[in-house]
Design a protein around this motif. Structure first.
Motif, PDB file in Angstrom:
ATOM      1  N   ARG A  69     -63.994  65.971 -54.597  1.00  0.00           N
ATOM      2  CA  ARG A  69     -62.834  66.543 -54.594  1.00  0.00           C
ATOM      3  C   ARG A  69     -61.732  64.981 -54.820  1.00  0.00           C
ATOM      4  N   LYS A  70     -61.462  64.004 -53.610  1.00  0.00           N
ATOM      5  CA  LYS A  70     -61.442  63.209 -53.190  1.00  0.00           C
ATOM      6  C   LYS A  70     -61.210  61.778 -54.539  1.00  0.00           C
ATOM      7  N   GLU A  73     -59.949  62.905 -57.284  1.00  0.00           N
ATOM      8  CA  GLU A  73     -58.069  62.693 -57.306  1.00  0.00           C
ATOM      9  C   GLU A  73     -58.585  61.543 -57.926  1.00  0.00           C
ATOM     10  N   ARG A  77     -56.136  58.801 -60.348  1.00  0.00           N
ATOM     11  CA  ARG A  77     -54.929  58.042 -59.828  1.00  0.00           C
ATOM     12  C   ARG A  77     -55.206  56.331 -60.371  1.00  0.00           C
ATOM     13  N   SER A  95     -56.711  66.146 -63.381  1.00  0.00           N
ATOM     14  CA  SER A  95     -57.890  66.687 -62.222  1.00  0.00           C
ATOM     15  C   SER A  95     -57.775  67.974 -62.057  1.00  0.00           C
ATOM     16  N   TYR A 100     -57.529  73.662 -56.117  1.00  0.00           N
ATOM     17  CA  TYR A 100     -55.814  73.627 -57.008  1.00  0.00           C
ATOM     18  C   TYR A 100     -55.395  75.950 -57.252  1.00  0.00           C
ATOM     19  N   LEU A 301     -55.444  64.085 -51.327  1.00  0.00           N
ATOM     20  CA  LEU A 301     -55.229  63.410 -53.179  1.00  0.00           C
ATOM     21  C   LEU A 301     -54.986  65.041 -53.874  1.00  0.00           C
ATOM     22  N   HIS A 302     -54.170  65.633 -54.703  1.00  0.00           N
ATOM     23  CA  HIS A 302     -53.741  66.501 -55.187  1.00  0.00           C
ATOM     24  C   HIS A 302     -53.307  66.462 -56.398  1.00  0.00           C
ATOM     25  N   GLN A 303     -53.698  66.756 -57.796  1.00  0.00           N
ATOM     26  CA  GLN A 303     -53.404  66.311 -58.411  1.00  0.00           C
ATOM     27  C   GLN A 303     -52.629  64.703 -58.869  1.00  0.00           C
ATOM     28  N   GLY A 304     -53.467  64.083 -58.148  1.00  0.00           N
ATOM     29  CA  GLY A 304     -53.288  62.563 -58.414  1.00  0.00           C
ATOM     30  C   GLY A 304     -52.683  62.282 -57.458  1.00  0.00           C
ATOM     31  N   THR A 306     -51.258  61.621 -53.815  1.00  0.00           N
ATOM     32  CA  THR A 306     -51.248  61.132 -52.253  1.00  0.00           C
ATOM     33  C   THR A 306     -49.625  62.054 -51.388  1.00  0.00           C
TER      34      THR A 306
END
Length: 550
Positions: A69-70, A73, A77, A95, A100, A301-304, A306
Motif C-alpha cells: 500500500r505504501k 501511495e 506522490r 492511487s 480506502y 499515506l492515503h490518496q497520495g 501524507t
C-alpha cells in the motif's frame, strides 16, 4: 487442485481462451547499479515512477501495480511531483488500494472506466474483478506473488485487439534479480500451485460460525476434517456462539457473524485510522499489522496525502493521525523469538537435518527508522514501547551440524552472520517454490537455539496457525537451497546487498551478515566438498578483482 480444495468436489479445467487479444510487448527492467561495490541499485520505485510519468505525458493510459500500500501511495506522490509542470496531467492520476472507504474506491473505478484518469497506482486490489476500461500499458513494480498474478496484472492492459506494453521493474531482492538473470523461467514452465489450508483452526472457526448461521451445520466430514472441526465446534459452543441439537449445530450468537471476520486476514478486528483535524475515519488496518504500520511516529499515506501518527490508542483500536508535509517515510524495527512446540516431520538433505512443525512466534516492535524519499538514506532511529504479539504457526528449521560450524570458525568467517544471511536469502527465493510474498513469511536465526542446542535457521508462515507456505518449502527444500546458493554466489556484490542477503524487513538493520559464510554453509549443507564450498564463497570477490584489473 485449488478448486477441488475449495469445493470438495472433482472439477473440469477449461483451458481454451477464445477472447480477443492483441500483441503484448514485455520489458524486463533492471535499475542500474549506482556504486562501485555493486551493492546498490537505483530505486525501483523511482524507475517505475519515471516510466509512469513518461507514459502519461504521451497520453498512454497506464496502470502501475505495487506490492505494498505504501509503495502505491509513494508512486502517486512521486509521479505528481514529476508532472508538477503540468497540473492538469497530475490531477488525472490516482492511487487505489484496500483500506480506502468504499465510496472512494467506487469513485476511482468510475473515473478510470470513463477515461477521466490517465493513470492509476494500485495494489493487487485492481488485479481482477473490476472493469477498469481500456488501458495501453502496465507497470509491475517488483515481481508479484506468483506467475498467475504477473500475467493477470500484465493482462489489465490491452484487453481488446490493440497492442499493449508491460514492464516488470525489478526490485533489489533475490527473487527479482533471479528472474532478471533467468527470464526464461518467467515465460516457460507451469503456473504456480496456489497454497490453501482451509483447515487452519483460526480460520475454521469463522467458517463454521458463518455456515451455522446460514443453515444448521452437520459435521459429517464432507467439508472439513471431522475431528478438527469437532474440537473447534465445542470451543465455540463453550463461548455461547453455537448449540448442538441432535446431529446439527445451530448459531446462537447475537446478530450476524460474517461482519466480524475479515476477508484478507485471519484477524477478526482491525484499527481505524482517524484524521483528528477533521474527525474523520480515512482508512483501516488489520490488527496483526497495526503495530508495524500505525505506531506512534509512523508515516501513513492515503490518496497520495501524507499523515503522521500522533497517537495509537490500543484499547480503542484507533490510530490518530494529522496531515504532514515531510520528506521521509518510516520502517518498523522488530525483534523476534521462536520456540518449537511440536515436530511433525523431519528429513535429511545431504548434510542438513531439516524439520517441520508447529512454532510459537513472539514479535515486538521496538522502534522505527526514518528513510529519506528518493535517496533511501536513513535519517534517524527512534525507540518505541509497544506490547508483544504472540502467535502459533507452522514452520521449518534447519540445523547446521557442529563440523560445519567448526569449519566456519577455522576460516575466520562469521557463523551468526552466515546463518542470518542464509535466512534472508532463502526467504527471498521462497516464492519460486510456493505462491507467496516475502511479507507472508518470517524467519529467525540463532547460533545456539535453546530448543536444538545447535545453530538453527527458522522460516515460518507469518499467519495464525500457518497456511502451508513453509510446508511447501520443506517439500522442495533441496531445490530451494540450491537456488539460494546459486543466487548468493553469483551476485556481483562483495559483502552482500538487497539482491542477495539483505532484507528490508530485518529488525536488526541487516547486522550481522556474512555473504561468504552464507555461501560456504549452504554449499557444505548441500554436500559440496570443503574446497568447492570455499571456491563458491570467494567467487564474487575474485570476479570483482578481475573486473578491477581489466
Amino acid at each position: 487442485e485449488l478448486a477441488r480444495k475449495l469445493v470438495g468436489e472433482e472439477v473440469e479445467v477449461v483451458s481454451n481462451d477464445a477472447s480477443p487479444t492483441g500483441a503484448k510487448f514485455f520489458v524486463l527492467w533492471t535499475p542500474p547499479i549506482i556504486d562501485l561495490a555493486g551493492s546498490r541499485r537505483r530505486s525501483p520505485n523511482y524507475e517505475a515512477t519515471s516510466i509512469l510519468a513518461h507514459l502519461i505525458r504521451h497520453g498512454v493510459r497506464t496502470i502501475a501495480f505495487a506490492k505494498a500500500r505504501k509503495v502505491a501511495e509513494l508512486i502517486l506522490r512521486y509521479a505528481r511531483d514529476m508532472l508538477k509542470d503540468n497540473p492538469a496531467l497530475a490531477e488525472r492520476l490516482a492511487s487505489y488500494r484496500a483500506g480506502y472507504l468504499p465510496e472512494e474506491r467506487r469513485d476511482i473505478e468510475r473515473r478510470l472506466f470513463k477515461g477521466e484518469l490517465l493513470g492509476v497506482s494500485s495494489t493487487s486490489a485492481l488485479e481482477l474483478g473490476i472493469d477498469i476500461g481500456d488501458l495501453d500499458a502496465c507497470i509491475i513494480v517488483g515481481y508479484p506473488r506468483s506467475k498467475t498474478s504477473l500475467w493477470q496484472q500484465a493482462g489489465r492492459a490491452g484487453r481488446r485487439l490493440g497492442a499493449s506494453l508491460a514492464f516488470l521493474v525489478a526490485y533489489e531482492d533475490p527473487l527479482d534479480q533471479y528472474f532478471m538473470r533467468h527470464p526464461e523461467s518467467l515465460f516457460k514452465g507451469e503456473f504456480d500451485e496456489v497454497i490453501l489450508d482451509p483447515d487452519n483452526r483460526y480460520i475454521l472457526g469463522a467458517h463454521l460460525l458463518c455456515a451455522a448461521h446460514e443453515l444448521p451445520f452437520q459435521n459429517d466430514g464432507r467439508f472439513f476434517p471431522k475431528e478438527r472441526a469437532e474440537s473447534v465446534l465445542k470451543r465455540l459452543e463453550a463461548k455461547g456462539l453455537l448449540r448442538k441439537r441432535g446431529e446439527k449445530w445451530y448459531w446462537t450468537g447475537p446478530g450476524t457473524p460474517a461482519p466480524h471476520f475479515g476477508l484478507r486476514s485471519a484477524s477478526s478486528s482491525g484499527y481505524q485510522i482517524v484524521d483528528i483535524t477533521k474527525g474523520k475515519v480515512i482508512a483501516t488496518v488489520d490488527e496483526a499489522r497495526a503495530f508495524e504500520t500505525v505506531h506512534p511516529g509512523a508515516i501513513c499515506l492515503h490518496q497520495g496525502e501524507t499523515y503522521l501518527v500522533e497517537e495509537l490508542d490500543i484499547k480503542a483500536k484507533v490510530a490518530k493521525v494529522v496531515p504532514a508535509d515531510v520528506d521521509y517515510y518510516t520502517e518498523p524495527r522488530i525483534v523476534k523469538d521462536t520456540r518449537i512446540i511440536e515436530e511433525l516431520r523431519s528429513k535429511e538433505v545431504e548434510n542438513c537435518e531439516a524439520y517441520f512443525g508447529r512454532l510459537r512466534v513472539t514479535e515486538k516492535v521496538i522502534g522505527y527508522r526514518r528513510r529519506q524519499h528518493y535517496t533511501e538514506a536513513i535519517l534517524s532511529y527512534h525507540d518505541l514501547d509497544l506490547p508483544e504479539r504472540k502467535y502459533d504457526t507452522q514452520g521449518l528449521w534447519l540445523i547446521v551440524p557442529p563440523r560445519v560450524a567448526h569449519e566456519v570458525a577455522e576460516l575466520g568467517l562469521h557463523l551468526m552472520g552466515g546463518i542470518h544471511a542464509m535466512e534472508h536469502a532463502m526467504i527471498g527465493l521462497l516464492p519460486l517454490f510456493a505462491a507467496c510474498d516475502r511479507e507472508d513469511v518470517g524467519g529467525i536465526s540463532n547460533p545456539f537455539h535453546p530448543d536444538t542446542a545447535m545453530p538453527t535457521v527458522f522460516i515460518y508462515d507469518a499467519y495464525l496457525g500457518g497456511v502451508g507456505i513453509a510446508e511447501r518449502g520443506f517439500e522442495r527444500l533441496k531445490e530451494w537451497m540450491e537456488a539460494t546458493l546459486e543466487q548468493v554466489s553469483n551476485c556481483p556484490c562483495e559483502e552482500g546487498c538487497p539482491s542477495c542477503i539483505q532484507s528490508p524487513k530485518c529488525g536488526s538493520n541487516n547486522e550481522p551478515l556474512d555473504k561468504s559464510a552464507c555461501s560456504f554453509i549452504l554449499a557444505r549443507l548441500l554436500g559440496r566438498g570443503r574446497k568447492e564450498a570455499l571456491d563458491l564463497a570467494e567467487r564474487p570477490k575474485r570476479k570483482r578483482q578481475i573486473a578491477s584489473a581489466g
